[in-house]
Design an enzyme around this catalytic site. Structure first.
Site, mmCIF file in Angstrom:
data_model
loop_
_atom_site.group_PDB
_atom_site.id
_atom_site.type_symbol
_atom_site.label_atom_id
_atom_site.label_comp_id
_atom_site.label_asym_id
_atom_site.label_seq_id
_atom_site.Cartn_x
_atom_site.Cartn_y
_atom_site.Cartn_z
ATOM 1 N N GLU A 1 0.839 -1.189 0.000
ATOM 2 C CA GLU A 1 0.000 0.000 0.000
ATOM 3 C C GLU A 1 0.879 1.245 0.000
ATOM 4 O O GLU A 1 2.004 1.213 0.515
ATOM 5 C CB GLU A 1 -0.894 -0.022 1.254
ATOM 6 C CG GLU A 1 -2.054 0.934 1.256
ATOM 7 C CD GLU A 1 -2.958 0.681 2.451
ATOM 8 O OE1 GLU A 1 -4.045 0.117 2.271
ATOM 9 O OE2 GLU A 1 -2.561 1.037 3.580
ATOM 10 N N ARG B 1 -14.160 -4.235 17.687
ATOM 11 C CA ARG B 1 -14.140 -4.408 19.146
ATOM 12 C C ARG B 1 -14.140 -3.033 19.789
ATOM 13 O O ARG B 1 -14.124 -2.018 19.101
ATOM 14 C CB ARG B 1 -12.873 -5.158 19.559
ATOM 15 C CG ARG B 1 -11.605 -4.506 19.007
ATOM 16 C CD ARG B 1 -10.332 -5.085 19.565
ATOM 17 N NE ARG B 1 -9.152 -4.633 18.856
ATOM 18 C CZ ARG B 1 -8.543 -3.476 19.010
ATOM 19 N NH1 ARG B 1 -9.043 -2.595 19.862
ATOM 20 N NH2 ARG B 1 -7.445 -3.159 18.334
#
Length: 442
Positions: A200, A293
């Site tokens: 990336e 989460r």
């Protein structure tokens, strides 16, 4: 509302969940390793079960032992905290297969966001901006080199299954890519059991901005205000603040809308965080990852919104409606107090011989330890989170300085001296900093 809750975690996050559960009248069950027997979270729970040796693979990552503890204690639900099994889709499925309530997002959402390449592709399809990068794993170093040539150096080499800043390296040229590709691949296979690698674009001067989302029981996804997380060492956060000094109302609106799209794309429920990289030079932001989460830094969002995110998690899991005030007020800063030296940030465990927490208006300490406890080398070095709140950023910084000076710890090494230095740093004080601020200070 859930009546009994097992917390499948340890330390400060276990205490944090227990505190809210107690306020709501929910019976709490702690699970702990042999090394953690004397820690506060074990003593504060209504019931505690020893689930194995210090090695996390034999205790906090031992799904069978945790499920057995839930069954033996009559737990109705499991809260995974963060780390360990919190983003393990198989564990989430096993919890529900055993007739228990999972206080977290659907297993399919966890799985979809757990692979960085799959997550990138899903986000791009949903209209969420993503940085230039590979759409498939770079199966060989030659494939990685070809991808990097198209993307342009420098590039970030990432473990597709990684998270929390782990399994990442920067390559400035082809030689560096050859070296880092092999290192990241080997690390990923060892740590995550998956050697898939993503290439990336790397942005040297960016800010790390994230948005707290909450997927409601009725199917809606809402976005709360953003958090600034650019003070990092080794791609792992040390300090967070909310709101971000880099985000104006127009950018805030854009990022929040993108975060809602991200959550809706995977049918998100419960608490989660959409992380982005923001380039101040261009005003562009890019999806980085979604943490499925509760985040370590959730308290600063709680303070500026005036809510309890753990309570909202429990309400969503119970199928109850939630009320989230959209308006925010004030400014909050969180400092992660770790058992590590303040210069090189290397772990420094030991027995705590002195532990005196600061107090005063706008000061909150979420701690996993107290005097007499042993910080072992088996787990993350986080000992406590020092959180401050003020009417504005200047007041929050002033309270942070006083709180750092008033926090006395002896025994293990700690990074409080680093925070004292940061809180006098011109870049930080101006609010004009990026993810390279710690390296420039060192």
């Amino acid at each position: 509302m859930i009546e009994s809750l097992l917390i499948a975690n340890r330390g400060e996050i276990a205490r944090r969940v227990i505190r809210t559960a107690n306020r709501l009248g929910i019976r709490t069950i702690a699970v702990h390793s042999e090394a953690d027997t004397g820690l506060p979270f074990v003593l504060e729970a209504d019931e505690a079960v020893n689930i194995g040796p210090a090695n996390p693979a034999q205790s906090y990552r031992n799904a069978e032992a945790i499920l057995a503890a839930a069954k033996s204690t009559g737990a109705q639900a499991i809260h995974p905290g963060y780390g360990f099994l919190s983003e393990n889709a198989d564990f989430a499925r096993a919890v529900e297969a055993n007739g228990l309530i999972w206080v977290g997002p659907p297993a399919d959402a966890i799985a979809a966001m757990g692979d960085k390449i799959n997550a990138r592709n899903l986000m791009a399809e949903a209209g969420v901006p993503v940085a230039p990068g590979t759409h498939d794993p770079a199966a060989t170093v030659e494939a990685a080199i070809e991808a990097a040539a198209a993307i342009g150096y420098p590039v970030m080499v990432k473990a597709a299954a990684g998270g929390g800043g782990m399994g990442m390296a920067v390559a400035d040229d082809e030689n560096g890519l050859r070296t880092e590709y092999d290192k990241v691949r080997a690390f990923a296979e060892r740590m995550f059991g998956d050697g898939s690698v993503l290439i990336e674009r790397y942005f040297p001067r960016v800010r790390h901005i994230e948005v707290q989302i909450l997927g409601l029981a009725d199917g809606r996804v809402i976005a709360l205000s953003e958090r600034e997380c650019s003070v990092q060492r080794r791609n792992q956060k040390l300090v967070e603040e909310a709101p971000s000094p880099a985000v104006d109302p127009a950018l805030r609106d854009r990022i929040k809308k993108a975060a809602v799209k991200a959550g809706e794309a995977v049918g998100y429920r419960n608490a989660g965080t959409v992380e982005c990289l923001f380039d101040p030079a261009t005003g562009d932001f890019f999806f980085l990852e979604m943490n499925t989460r509760l985040q370590v830094e959730h308290p600063i969002t709680e303070l500026i919104h005036g809510i309890d995110l753990v309570e909202q998690q429990l309400r969503v899991a119970s199928g109850e409606p939630v009320t989230i005030p959209e308006r925010t007020s004030g400014h909050a800063i969180e400092l992660r107090v770790n058992a590590e030296d303040p210069k090189r940030f290397l772990p420094g465990p030991g027995t705590i011989t002195t532990w005196v927490e600061p107090s005063g208006e706008g000061v909150r300490v979420d701690a996993g330890y107290t005097e007499g406890n042993v910080v072992t080398p088996f787990y993350d070095s986080l000992m406590a989170k020092l959180i401050v709140f003020g009417a504005d950023r200047d007041e929050a910084i002033a309270r942070a300085r006083a709180a750092v000076a008033g926090f006395a710890i002896a025994g293990p090494k700690n990074n409080l001296p680093f925070f004292a230095e940061l809180l006098e740093n011109d870049e930080f004080l101006a609010g004009d900093y990026d993810t390279g601020i710690v390296s420039r200070m060192r």
